[in-house]
Write an enzyme that holds these catalytic residues in place. Structure first.
Site, PDB file in Angstrom:
ATOM      1  CG  HIS A  16     -13.430  -2.428  -0.773  1.00 50.27           C
ATOM      2  ND1 HIS A  16     -14.007  -1.183  -0.639  1.00 50.27           N
ATOM      3  CD2 HIS A  16     -13.187  -2.577  -2.100  1.00 50.27           C
ATOM      4  CE1 HIS A  16     -14.103  -0.608  -1.827  1.00 50.27           C
ATOM      5  NE2 HIS A  16     -13.625  -1.442  -2.739  1.00 50.27           N
ATOM      6  CG  ASP A 123     -16.181  -0.464   1.978  1.00 53.60           C
ATOM      7  OD1 ASP A 123     -16.882   0.055   1.093  1.00 53.60           O
ATOM      8  OD2 ASP A 123     -14.999  -0.772   1.812  1.00 53.60           O
ATOM      9  CB  ALA A 356       2.221 -10.701  -8.953  1.00 50.49           C
ATOM     10  CD  GLN A 358       0.040  -4.652  -6.809  1.00 53.34           C
ATOM     11  OE1 GLN A 358      -0.469  -5.070  -7.839  1.00 53.34           O
ATOM     12  NE2 GLN A 358      -0.479  -3.649  -6.125  1.00 53.34           N
ATOM     13  CD1 TRP A 376      -6.611   4.561  -1.590  1.00 56.77           C
ATOM     14  CD2 TRP A 376      -6.275   5.864  -3.369  1.00 56.77           C
ATOM     15  NE1 TRP A 376      -6.101   5.758  -1.129  1.00 56.77           N
ATOM     16  CE2 TRP A 376      -5.889   6.578  -2.207  1.00 56.77           C
ATOM     17  CE3 TRP A 376      -6.140   6.491  -4.615  1.00 56.77           C
ATOM     18  CZ2 TRP A 376      -5.386   7.879  -2.253  1.00 56.77           C
ATOM     19  CZ3 TRP A 376      -5.645   7.782  -4.665  1.00 56.77           C
ATOM     20  CH2 TRP A 376      -5.270   8.463  -3.496  1.00 56.77           C
ATOM     21  CB  SER A 378      -2.156  -0.724  -6.968  1.00 60.21           C
ATOM     22  OG  SER A 378      -2.671  -2.036  -6.944  1.00 60.21           O
ATOM     23  CD  GLU A 381      -0.327  -2.563  -2.378  1.00 59.86           C
ATOM     24  OE1 GLU A 381      -1.274  -3.035  -1.701  1.00 59.86           O
ATOM     25  OE2 GLU A 381      -0.062  -2.952  -3.530  1.00 59.86           O
ATOM     26  CB  ALA A 396     -13.848   0.921 -10.028  1.00 57.48           C
ATOM     27  CD  GLN A 398      -9.033   0.103 -11.483  1.00 59.79           C
ATOM     28  OE1 GLN A 398      -8.806  -0.144 -12.661  1.00 59.79           O
ATOM     29  NE2 GLN A 398      -9.355  -0.847 -10.608  1.00 59.79           N
TER      30      GLN A 398
END
Length: 487
Positions: A16, A123, A356, A358, A376, A378, A381, A396, A398
């Protein structure tokens, strides 16, 4: 020339904060009239978030952009038994935000050239701060670090609960199918965001959904072509206006080169990738909260060894304290968790790492597939860099995101869509190595339909942010709305 100041407030969680920082950068880089101030609340649940916010304070931010770290209030130490800790934190930080913004306003009144307060961006889960914006008599906007379809689901579930009296907690493990606006296909109810299944968390979820209806408009970290069905569904005239302004992806091109990073381990990762053929590496990474029990780690190891693809695996250690939510840490020695001899047997094709970098890994041409928890950020990306996803959601929203990617959009393949990570104890679900092998082989297939679709969406995502693109135009309309606030 009118100048405007926008105040941004994320919740204290990595995905966030990073996303709203990128929004702030985008605003100031796009329009010389804008200045931004981001308030970071403390404490944070994840140590890596603290490191990130410290790096912001130390680094050179763009002109007209400030980051303010709010004081770490003693009373705010997270008691994970108190599920309302975030609301409590927001309440206790309100006076500090009011005080700081009042000073900003006083200074701007003394100098006619100073920017005038034009509004707040909160947010989705920090809208408890709306009283502060209302107190200053300026509009407030909401930024969703999740997708447009997730916002659709919030409104839909609130309507079911408030309008039809549906007990949403009964959807846990249910076989019901739900016609969620924003999704093209019926959603299995058991894939709803995990907050919905607990009475205490559901009340908070519903309150945020109701408050969302009050905002001036909603910024979403997405782009029209990616979530066109959901964006059109939200833009029905009954909801606040929606501005898709993504994808917000913090990229290595920001001027930081991991090969010259002080940390040898990150340089080592990138140099290892340099030695691999294009699109040959399967990357496994499950976010800042992603970790698995020993039995599941062995199944993943078995799958990687048997499928034969090159791999880069970010393997994190779960919290050792049962009953307490703590973010994973790095293993001191991978031998303690991996099958005996695994590292030796896979030396030629694989690399096991801890935390990592990422985005930088996904941007590397050697990476051809991504086993992900489907946060989200990821997902965006992976789309931005054209890397197809094998979905392994943990918590969550996901599972909802995984469904959207696999079933609705056809941009991912499933490892297990209804997997849930239990942070307060051992997880009962173990995904077999056979299921993992099957998904990896599918996602790494050359010229597969999924790979083609992701590559095409990658090209569109890049265009969306450029002059004339859908997100570029959307952001322009939002900025004009903000500037109008001070006319």
């Amino acid at each position: 020339m009118k100048k405007a100041e926008v105040v941004l407030i994320p919740i204290p969680a990595m995905g966030h904060i990073v996303a709203l920082v990128e929004v702030a950068k985008l605003l100031v880089e796009r329009d010389d009239r804008l200045s931004t101030t981001i308030f970071i609340m403390h404490p944070v649940l994840d140590p890596s978030t603290t490191k990130y916010t410290e790096s912001l304070a130390a680094s050179t931010l763009p002109d007209r952009m400030r980051v303010v770290n709010l004081p770490n209030l003693e009373s705010n130490t997270e008691d994970t038994k108190d599920r309302n800790w975030l609301n409590s934190m927001i309440e206790s930080q309100k006076p500090r935000v009011e005080e700081y913004v009042s000073k900003m306003r006083t200074q701007s009144q003394l100098s006619p050239d100073s920017p005038q307060l034009a509004g707040f961006i909160f947010d989705t889960f920090a809208t408890g701060m709306k009283d502060v914006a209302n107190g200053f008599g300026v509009p407030w906007y909401v930024f969703s670090a999740s997708g447009a379809a997730f916002i659709c689901s919030m409104f839909y579930l609130q309507a079911l609960h408030d309008g039809e009296g549906v007990n949403l907690t009964e959807f846990k493990n249910s076989d019901a199918l739900l016609e969620v606006p924003g999704l093209a296909n019926p959603l299995p109810a058991k894939l709803l965001p995990s907050m919905v299944f607990r009475e205490d968390l559901l009340a908070i979820f519903l309150e945020h959904a109701r408050t969302l209806k009050e905002t001036r408009s909603i910024l979403v970290n997405t782009f029209l072509e990616f979530e066109s069905y959901a964006v059109h569904s939200l833009s029905n005239g009954k909801n606040p206006p929606v501005y898709p302004v993504g994808p917000m992806v913090k990229h290595v091109a920001d001027g930081r080169d991991l090969r010259s990073d002080e940390s040898n381990k990150y340089r080592d990762i990138m140099e290892w990738l340099d030695d691999q053929p294009p699109s040959s590496v399967m990357f496994l990474c499950f976010g800042s909260w992603g970790s698995f029990c020993g039995k599941q780690v062995k199944e993943i190891a078995c799958a990687l060894e048997h499928c034969g693809h090159r791999f880069l695996w970010s393997l994190r250690k779960p919290s050792s304290q049962k009953g307490k939510i703590e973010s994973p840490s790095d293993y001191l020695n991978f031998q303690e968790i991996l099958p005996e001899g695994f590292l030796d047997r896979t030396l030629e094709i694989g690399k096991v790492i801890g935390w990592a970098p990422q985005v930088d890994i996904l941007a590397h041409p050697a990476v051809g597939g991504f086993a992900s928890h489907c946060g989200w950020n990821s997902i965006l990306e992976s789309v931005r860099f054209g890397v197809p996803v094998a979905t392994w959601p943990l918590y969550a929203e996901q599972q909802f995101n995984a469904f959207q990617m696999v079933i609705d959009l056809g941009l991912a393949v499933e490892i297990k869509m209804d997997y849930w990570r239990d942070f307060l104890g051992d997880n009962e679900i173990i995904v077999s190595s056979d299921d993992i092998v099957k998904a990896i082989k599918h996602v790494m297939e050359e010229d597969s339909e999924v790979r083609k679709k992701v590559k095409e969406m990658s090209r569109i995502s890049e265009k969306s942010l450029k002059d004339g693109g859908s997100s570029f135009s959307s952001l322009g309309r939002l900025i004009e709305d903000m500037i109008d606030n001070i006319s």
